[in-house]
Enzyme design. Structure first.
Site, PDB file in Angstrom:
ATOM      1  N   ARG A  26       0.996  -1.245   0.145  1.00  0.00           N
ATOM      2  CA  ARG A  26      -0.086   0.077  -0.191  1.00  0.00           C
ATOM      3  C   ARG A  26       0.826   1.121  -0.010  1.00  0.00           C
ATOM      4  NH1 ARG A  26      -5.323  -1.122   1.335  1.00  0.00           N
ATOM      5  NH2 ARG A  26      -5.564   0.655   2.720  1.00  0.00           N
ATOM      6  N   ASP A 155      -3.238  12.414   9.484  1.00  0.00           N
ATOM      7  CA  ASP A 155      -4.309  12.356   8.801  1.00  0.00           C
ATOM      8  C   ASP A 155      -5.271  13.676   8.933  1.00  0.00           C
ATOM      9  OD1 ASP A 155      -7.357  11.560   8.763  1.00  0.00           O
ATOM     10  OD2 ASP A 155      -6.589   9.433   8.887  1.00  0.00           O
ATOM     11  N   TYR A 169      -8.391   6.900  17.651  1.00  0.00           N
ATOM     12  CA  TYR A 169      -7.819   7.006  16.652  1.00  0.00           C
ATOM     13  C   TYR A 169      -7.376   8.794  16.263  1.00  0.00           C
ATOM     14  CZ  TYR A 169      -6.080   7.290  11.808  1.00  0.00           C
ATOM     15  OH  TYR A 169      -5.516   7.846  10.438  1.00  0.00           O
ATOM     16  N   MET A 171      -7.601  11.103  18.695  1.00  0.00           N
ATOM     17  CA  MET A 171      -6.848  11.495  19.630  1.00  0.00           C
ATOM     18  C   MET A 171      -5.210  11.017  19.410  1.00  0.00           C
ATOM     19  SD  MET A 171      -9.203  10.850  22.827  1.00  0.00           S
ATOM     20  CE  MET A 171      -8.010  11.374  24.158  1.00  0.00           C
ATOM     21  N   ALA A 172      -5.063   9.784  19.087  1.00  0.00           N
ATOM     22  CA  ALA A 172      -3.614   9.413  18.728  1.00  0.00           C
ATOM     23  C   ALA A 172      -3.188  10.083  17.666  1.00  0.00           C
ATOM     24  CB  ALA A 172      -3.734   8.006  18.250  1.00  0.00           C
ATOM     25  N   LYS A 173      -3.763  10.235  16.632  1.00  0.00           N
ATOM     26  CA  LYS A 173      -3.238  11.268  15.433  1.00  0.00           C
ATOM     27  C   LYS A 173      -2.951  12.682  15.558  1.00  0.00           C
ATOM     28  CE  LYS A 173      -2.254   8.617  12.055  1.00  0.00           C
ATOM     29  NZ  LYS A 173      -0.968   8.084  11.660  1.00  0.00           N
TER      30      LYS A 173
END
Length: 268
Positions: A26, A155, A169, A171-173
């Protein structure tokens, strides 16, 4: 996508080295292929996709001998210095140097409020925040020696436009985005740190729990001003630009065909 060769002698010891985490397939594989075509020696990292990683390395080494290596490791090695140190040593042993570190490996899945778990928190923050930070720190001396750079894949949902149903997700990004800006200050002037915020540049695999049906895909295309899904090569092109942009640090480039201009977080 074709790129001009960066070096007249592609197996020169001066050829730069790029490590891309999660690069067996990918977007990660597209970055590896584009960098290799431009003259980089490449380190392909994977965890579960060793067959794909080995196949990619074999193809690249047929083009240019001894120009690609594979490192197979669970990135949870960052949790302990005793397991992180051997991983760092493998990276440096591959070619003796490191010029570009690309944080591509990421876990992505929904986490609905009311059903959040500690395991989801640990896994999503590990791959999207903890690994990028601790790996960057561990490789800093080698990147400094080369006046190298770090590039993180973020992102478009990491800033002001959260994706509904993906709270952990998001929050992590968002944490990774702040890491990029913080490290850009703390690692200057010898190491540049930048980010890329993709939109829809690759669709979920058809056999995954994130697979989209034809109607969902049409809705996504309709929401993008450029009226098409992006490609992994779009991201690879931006990575190579940032790798060579010697006066850019702390920046985050959005590569989404304009989708973030009209994005509603509750839509796919």
């Amino acid at each position: 996508m074709n790129y001009p060769p960066k070096h007249s002698d592609p197996i020169s010891k001066l050829a730069p080295v790029m490590l891309v985490t999660g690069s067996a397939k990918r977007i990660g594989a597209a970055i590896i292929q584009a960098a290799h075509q431009q003259g980089y020696r490449v380190i392909i990292h994977c965890h579960h996709s060793q067959l794909e990683a080995d196949s990619l390395a074999e193809a690249l080494n047929q083009i240019r001998a001894a120009s690609a290596v594979v490192i197979v490791v669970d990135l949870a090695v960052v949790n302990r210095q005793t397991t992180l140190n051997p991983f760092i040593q493998k990276i440096i042993d591959a070619f003796g140097q490191l010029d570009v570190l690309v944080h591509n490996a990421s876990r992505f899945y929904p986490t609905a409020v009311g059903h959040l778990t500690y395991d989801q928190w640990d896994e999503l923050f590990l791959t999207n925040a903890k690994v990028p930070l601790l790996l960057s720190q561990a490789l800093l001396p080698y990147l400094q020696a080369q006046h190298g750079c770090i590039i993180s894949l973020l992102d478009i949902h990491a800033h002001d436009k959260p994706f509904s149903g993906y709270i952990i997700y998001n929050m992590a990004k968002a944490a990774q985005r702040m890491m990029v800006q913080s490290l850009a200050l703390d690692m200057a002037p010898y190491v540049r740190v930048n980010g890329i915020a993709p939109g829809v540049n690759v669709l979920p695999e058809t056999d995954s729990d994130q697979a989209l049906d034809e109607q969902q895909q049409h809705r996504i295309v309709a929401s993008i001003p450029m009226q098409r899904i992006g490609t992994p090569d779009d991201i690879a092109h931006c990575v190579l630009y940032l790798a060579q942009a010697s006066y850019i640090t702390g920046e985050i480039i959005t590569v989404d065909g304009g989708r973030s201009l009209t994005l509603a977080g509750s839509n796919h």
